[in-house]
Design a protein around this motif. Structure first.
Motif, PDB file in Angstrom:
ATOM      1  N   MET A   1      -2.002  -4.988  -9.525  1.00 43.31           N
ATOM      2  CA  MET A   1      -1.585  -3.999  -8.578  1.00 43.31           C
ATOM      3  C   MET A   1      -2.353  -2.686  -8.767  1.00 43.31           C
ATOM      4  O   MET A   1      -2.824  -2.113  -7.796  1.00 43.31           O
ATOM      5  CB  MET A   1      -0.081  -3.801  -8.752  1.00 43.31           C
ATOM      6  N   TRP A   2      -2.434  -2.226 -10.011  1.00 38.79           N
ATOM      7  CA  TRP A   2      -3.124  -0.959 -10.230  1.00 38.79           C
ATOM      8  C   TRP A   2      -4.615  -1.091  -9.958  1.00 38.79           C
ATOM      9  O   TRP A   2      -5.253  -0.144  -9.529  1.00 38.79           O
ATOM     10  CB  TRP A   2      -2.863  -0.437 -11.647  1.00 38.79           C
ATOM     11  N   GLU A   4      -6.021  -3.020  -7.687  1.00 42.07           N
ATOM     12  CA  GLU A   4      -6.215  -2.984  -6.225  1.00 42.07           C
ATOM     13  C   GLU A   4      -6.116  -1.557  -5.710  1.00 42.07           C
ATOM     14  O   GLU A   4      -6.872  -1.156  -4.820  1.00 42.07           O
ATOM     15  CB  GLU A   4      -5.165  -3.869  -5.541  1.00 42.07           C
ATOM     16  N   ASN A   5      -5.213  -0.763  -6.287  1.00 33.91           N
ATOM     17  CA  ASN A   5      -5.088   0.647  -5.872  1.00 33.91           C
ATOM     18  C   ASN A   5      -6.336   1.441  -6.251  1.00 33.91           C
ATOM     19  O   ASN A   5      -6.783   2.303  -5.494  1.00 33.91           O
ATOM     20  CB  ASN A   5      -3.854   1.281  -6.512  1.00 33.91           C
ATOM     21  N   ALA A   6      -6.882   1.170  -7.438  1.00 31.55           N
ATOM     22  CA  ALA A   6      -8.084   1.871  -7.871  1.00 31.55           C
ATOM     23  C   ALA A   6      -9.267   1.522  -6.979  1.00 31.55           C
ATOM     24  O   ALA A   6     -10.048   2.399  -6.602  1.00 31.55           O
ATOM     25  CB  ALA A   6      -8.397   1.524  -9.328  1.00 31.55           C
ATOM     26  N   VAL A   7      -9.392   0.229  -6.616  1.00 32.96           N
ATOM     27  CA  VAL A   7     -10.485  -0.181  -5.737  1.00 32.96           C
ATOM     28  C   VAL A   7     -10.325   0.458  -4.366  1.00 32.96           C
ATOM     29  O   VAL A   7     -11.293   0.940  -3.769  1.00 32.96           O
ATOM     30  CB  VAL A   7     -10.542  -1.725  -5.638  1.00 32.96           C
ATOM     31  N   ALA A   8      -9.115   0.532  -3.874  1.00 29.42           N
ATOM     32  CA  ALA A   8      -8.871   1.147  -2.565  1.00 29.42           C
ATOM     33  C   ALA A   8      -9.191   2.645  -2.613  1.00 29.42           C
ATOM     34  O   ALA A   8      -9.723   3.213  -1.654  1.00 29.42           O
ATOM     35  CB  ALA A   8      -7.423   0.922  -2.147  1.00 29.42           C
ATOM     36  N   TRP A   9      -8.847   3.261  -3.726  1.00 22.11           N
ATOM     37  CA  TRP A   9      -9.099   4.696  -3.857  1.00 22.11           C
ATOM     38  C   TRP A   9     -10.604   4.971  -3.853  1.00 22.11           C
ATOM     39  O   TRP A   9     -11.063   5.945  -3.272  1.00 22.11           O
ATOM     40  CB  TRP A   9      -8.456   5.200  -5.164  1.00 22.11           C
ATOM     41  N   PHE A  10     -11.392   4.111  -4.518  1.00 23.20           N
ATOM     42  CA  PHE A  10     -12.840   4.296  -4.590  1.00 23.20           C
ATOM     43  C   PHE A  10     -13.561   3.940  -3.291  1.00 23.20           C
ATOM     44  O   PHE A  10     -14.739   4.243  -3.152  1.00 23.20           O
ATOM     45  CB  PHE A  10     -13.437   3.479  -5.742  1.00 23.20           C
ATOM     46  N   THR A  11     -12.917   3.294  -2.380  1.00 28.21           N
ATOM     47  CA  THR A  11     -13.584   2.940  -1.121  1.00 28.21           C
ATOM     48  C   THR A  11     -13.726   4.143  -0.202  1.00 28.21           C
ATOM     49  O   THR A  11     -14.538   4.116   0.716  1.00 28.21           O
ATOM     50  CB  THR A  11     -12.811   1.818  -0.385  1.00 28.21           C
TER      51      THR A  11
END
Length: 161
Positions: A1-2, A4-11
């Motif tokens: 979960m974390w 996926e959030n980190a990858v979304a934040w970096f996009t």
């Protein structure tokens, strides 16, 4: 979960730029600290070196005279970079008189000089080389950094004529 959030934040482009600025600030802080530390060490060592090189250093020796190849001079030499004050030299056994006669009731040759500038050679006593063949002398030279100072630097050594 974390993850996926980190990858979304970096996009998002703005977030990547913010992270790059944060990383650059961190690297700059580490480099600044390292540079400060090296500069501080260099400043301390430079101060120590400057203090050590701006000091007098007096030696006493027997050197050939320019007047005659068999004549020798007892000389004081300041090889340091500052003026030496209240110089005292003691040479044991005593040097003979210039005419070759031994000195009566004296166990050492004493020299006293009030000051000696850097680079100066001061001849003090002449003696013929035939009067001191293969003699080993004990030398003690002391000097101070200021006139009348109680703190003295001392150098003790032996020399052969």
């Amino acid at each position: 979960m974390w993850f996926e959030n980190a990858v979304a934040w970096f996009t998002e482009a703005a977030n990547v730029l913010s992270f790059a600025q944060l990383l650059a600030a961190f690297v700059t802080a580490i480099a600044t600290f390292a540079l400060w530390r090296v500069t501080r060490v260099l400043a301390v060592e430079t101060k120590t070196l400057a203090a050590m090189t701006s000091r007098p250093f007096v030696v006493c020796g027997i050197e050939s005279s320019l007047a005659d190849s068999t004549a020798l001079n007892l000389v004081l030499r300041n090889t340091g970079n500052a003026t030496a004050f209240d110089i005292k030299a003691r040479i044991t056994p005593p040097l003979p008189k210039p005419n070759g006669q031994p000195v009566e009731d004296v166990t050492e040759t004493l020299l006293d000089v009030s000051f000696l500038p850097p680079g100066v050679v001061l001849p003090r006593k002449g003696v013929m080389s035939r009067d001191i063949p293969e003699t080993t002398f004990s030398v003690e030279v002391s000097w101070s950094l200021m006139p009348g100072a109680t703190n003295r630097e001392t150098l003790t050594y032996t020399m052969e004529a």
